[in-house]
Design a protein around this motif. Sequence first.
Motif, PDB file in Angstrom:
ATOM      1  N   LEU A  37       0.847  -1.186   0.000  1.00  0.00           N
ATOM      2  CA  LEU A  37       0.000   0.000   0.000  1.00  0.00           C
ATOM      3  C   LEU A  37       0.883   1.237   0.000  1.00  0.00           C
ATOM      4  CD1 LEU A  37      -2.414  -1.269   2.766  1.00  0.00           C
ATOM      5  CD2 LEU A  37      -3.027  -0.942   0.369  1.00  0.00           C
ATOM      6  N   ALA A  38       0.276   2.393  -0.113  1.00  0.00           N
ATOM      7  CA  ALA A  38       1.013   3.661  -0.116  1.00  0.00           C
ATOM      8  C   ALA A  38       1.314   4.095   1.312  1.00  0.00           C
ATOM      9  CB  ALA A  38       0.225   4.728  -0.863  1.00  0.00           C
ATOM     10  N   LEU A  39       2.013   3.227   2.046  1.00  0.00           N
ATOM     11  CA  LEU A  39       2.363   3.511   3.436  1.00  0.00           C
ATOM     12  C   LEU A  39       3.838   3.864   3.559  1.00  0.00           C
ATOM     13  CD1 LEU A  39       0.550   0.541   5.234  1.00  0.00           C
ATOM     14  CD2 LEU A  39      -0.175   2.938   5.194  1.00  0.00           C
ATOM     15  N   ARG A  40       4.120   4.883   4.365  1.00  0.00           N
ATOM     16  CA  ARG A  40       5.487   5.224   4.780  1.00  0.00           C
ATOM     17  C   ARG A  40       5.431   5.491   6.271  1.00  0.00           C
ATOM     18  NH1 ARG A  40       6.887   8.892  -0.188  1.00  0.00           N
ATOM     19  NH2 ARG A  40       7.684   7.298  -1.586  1.00  0.00           N
ATOM     20  N   ASP A  41       6.260   4.786   7.015  1.00  0.00           N
ATOM     21  CA  ASP A  41       6.283   4.932   8.472  1.00  0.00           C
ATOM     22  C   ASP A  41       4.890   4.762   9.073  1.00  0.00           C
ATOM     23  OD1 ASP A  41       9.054   5.435   8.466  1.00  0.00           O
ATOM     24  OD2 ASP A  41       8.685   7.533   7.969  1.00  0.00           O
ATOM     25  N   GLY A  42       4.116   3.851   8.511  1.00  0.00           N
ATOM     26  CA  GLY A  42       2.799   3.527   9.044  1.00  0.00           C
ATOM     27  C   GLY A  42       1.679   4.462   8.654  1.00  0.00           C
ATOM     28  N   ALA A  43       2.007   5.526   7.888  1.00  0.00           N
ATOM     29  CA  ALA A  43       0.978   6.503   7.506  1.00  0.00           C
ATOM     30  C   ALA A  43       0.711   6.428   6.002  1.00  0.00           C
ATOM     31  CB  ALA A  43       1.409   7.912   7.888  1.00  0.00           C
ATOM     32  N   GLY A  54       2.582   5.845  -7.077  1.00  0.00           N
ATOM     33  CA  GLY A  54       4.024   6.128  -7.010  1.00  0.00           C
ATOM     34  C   GLY A  54       4.642   5.595  -5.730  1.00  0.00           C
ATOM     35  N   VAL A  55       3.989   5.811  -4.601  1.00  0.00           N
ATOM     36  CA  VAL A  55       4.506   5.328  -3.317  1.00  0.00           C
ATOM     37  C   VAL A  55       4.507   3.802  -3.281  1.00  0.00           C
ATOM     38  CG1 VAL A  55       4.116   5.275  -0.815  1.00  0.00           C
ATOM     39  CG2 VAL A  55       3.842   7.422  -2.072  1.00  0.00           C
ATOM     40  N   VAL A  56       3.443   3.192  -3.786  1.00  0.00           N
ATOM     41  CA  VAL A  56       3.379   1.728  -3.809  1.00  0.00           C
ATOM     42  C   VAL A  56       4.536   1.157  -4.627  1.00  0.00           C
ATOM     43  CG1 VAL A  56       2.046  -0.272  -4.608  1.00  0.00           C
ATOM     44  CG2 VAL A  56       0.897   1.587  -3.402  1.00  0.00           C
ATOM     45  N   PHE A  57       4.777   1.692  -5.811  1.00  0.00           N
ATOM     46  CA  PHE A  57       5.890   1.195  -6.626  1.00  0.00           C
ATOM     47  C   PHE A  57       7.233   1.459  -5.960  1.00  0.00           C
ATOM     48  CE2 PHE A  57       3.069   0.530 -10.294  1.00  0.00           C
ATOM     49  CZ  PHE A  57       3.588  -0.675 -10.761  1.00  0.00           C
ATOM     50  N   ASP A  58       7.392   2.601  -5.309  1.00  0.00           N
ATOM     51  CA  ASP A  58       8.634   2.863  -4.569  1.00  0.00           C
ATOM     52  C   ASP A  58       8.832   1.795  -3.501  1.00  0.00           C
ATOM     53  OD1 ASP A  58       8.964   5.166  -6.096  1.00  0.00           O
ATOM     54  OD2 ASP A  58       8.385   6.544  -4.476  1.00  0.00           O
ATOM     55  N   ASN A  59       7.776   1.465  -2.761  1.00  0.00           N
ATOM     56  CA  ASN A  59       7.857   0.430  -1.728  1.00  0.00           C
ATOM     57  C   ASN A  59       8.219  -0.925  -2.322  1.00  0.00           C
ATOM     58  OD1 ASN A  59       7.108   2.375   0.146  1.00  0.00           O
ATOM     59  ND2 ASN A  59       4.998   1.672   0.309  1.00  0.00           N
ATOM     60  N   GLU A  61       9.847  -1.517  -5.112  1.00  0.00           N
ATOM     61  CA  GLU A  61      11.237  -1.508  -5.568  1.00  0.00           C
ATOM     62  C   GLU A  61      12.218  -1.669  -4.412  1.00  0.00           C
ATOM     63  OE1 GLU A  61      11.574   0.716  -9.740  1.00  0.00           O
ATOM     64  OE2 GLU A  61      10.996   2.080  -8.105  1.00  0.00           O
ATOM     65  N   VAL A  62      11.924  -1.081  -3.255  1.00  0.00           N
ATOM     66  CA  VAL A  62      12.801  -1.226  -2.087  1.00  0.00           C
ATOM     67  C   VAL A  62      12.833  -2.679  -1.627  1.00  0.00           C
ATOM     68  CG1 VAL A  62      13.023  -0.662   0.369  1.00  0.00           C
ATOM     69  CG2 VAL A  62      12.638   1.159  -1.284  1.00  0.00           C
ATOM     70  N   VAL A  63      11.672  -3.305  -1.497  1.00  0.00           N
ATOM     71  CA  VAL A  63      11.618  -4.695  -1.039  1.00  0.00           C
ATOM     72  C   VAL A  63      12.301  -5.615  -2.044  1.00  0.00           C
ATOM     73  CG1 VAL A  63      10.112  -6.624  -0.382  1.00  0.00           C
ATOM     74  CG2 VAL A  63       9.537  -4.291   0.327  1.00  0.00           C
ATOM     75  N   LEU A  64      12.046  -5.411  -3.333  1.00  0.00           N
ATOM     76  CA  LEU A  64      12.689  -6.238  -4.355  1.00  0.00           C
ATOM     77  C   LEU A  64      14.205  -6.058  -4.338  1.00  0.00           C
ATOM     78  CD1 LEU A  64      10.261  -5.853  -7.399  1.00  0.00           C
ATOM     79  CD2 LEU A  64      10.622  -7.901  -5.996  1.00  0.00           C
ATOM     80  N   ALA A  65      14.678  -4.829  -4.232  1.00  0.00           N
ATOM     81  CA  ALA A  65      16.123  -4.573  -4.208  1.00  0.00           C
ATOM     82  C   ALA A  65      16.769  -5.252  -2.999  1.00  0.00           C
ATOM     83  CB  ALA A  65      16.394  -3.069  -4.193  1.00  0.00           C
ATOM     84  N   ASP A  66      16.120  -5.168  -1.848  1.00  0.00           N
ATOM     85  CA  ASP A  66      16.646  -5.826  -0.647  1.00  0.00           C
ATOM     86  C   ASP A  66      16.737  -7.337  -0.834  1.00  0.00           C
ATOM     87  OD1 ASP A  66      16.891  -3.382   0.613  1.00  0.00           O
ATOM     88  OD2 ASP A  66      15.114  -3.642   1.894  1.00  0.00           O
TER      89      ASP A  66
END
Length: 129
Positions: A37-43, A54-59, A61-66
């Motif tokens: 979801l479009a969550l950052r720091d729980g919000a 945009g936020v969902v795809f950013d999230n 990409e971070v998980v996939l990169a890790d």
Amino acid sequence: MEKSMELLGSPIRTAAGIVPLSAAVRSGNLIFLSGQLALRDGALQGSDIAAQTGVVFDNIEVVLADAGSSLSQVVKATIWLRQASDFGEFNQLYATRFGDHRPARSAVVSELLIEGALVEIEVVAETAA
């Protein structure tokens, strides 16, 4: 034959606290991401489909990169949209993020469990085992 499963990613937080699931799981050479979801720091971030996508795809990409993977290695995506009227704009944003890569995909309209959430995306990607 021994099977192994590795839990990946940081705990997922919402305003209500930590959610009892993993951001992703590796099994063999596949990474299974939980719905993002479009969550950052729980919000929840953003109030329209463009901002939230945009936020969902950013999230994602971070998980996939890790996990040692990327959008170019996604083999399947499942999308939940709160409103069918957002599909056209979402589809353009989706195409921009994936470029020429076209994983298998399902998309449905559904009420989402987080109030204000407009989109949730789950992916399966390949990676080196």
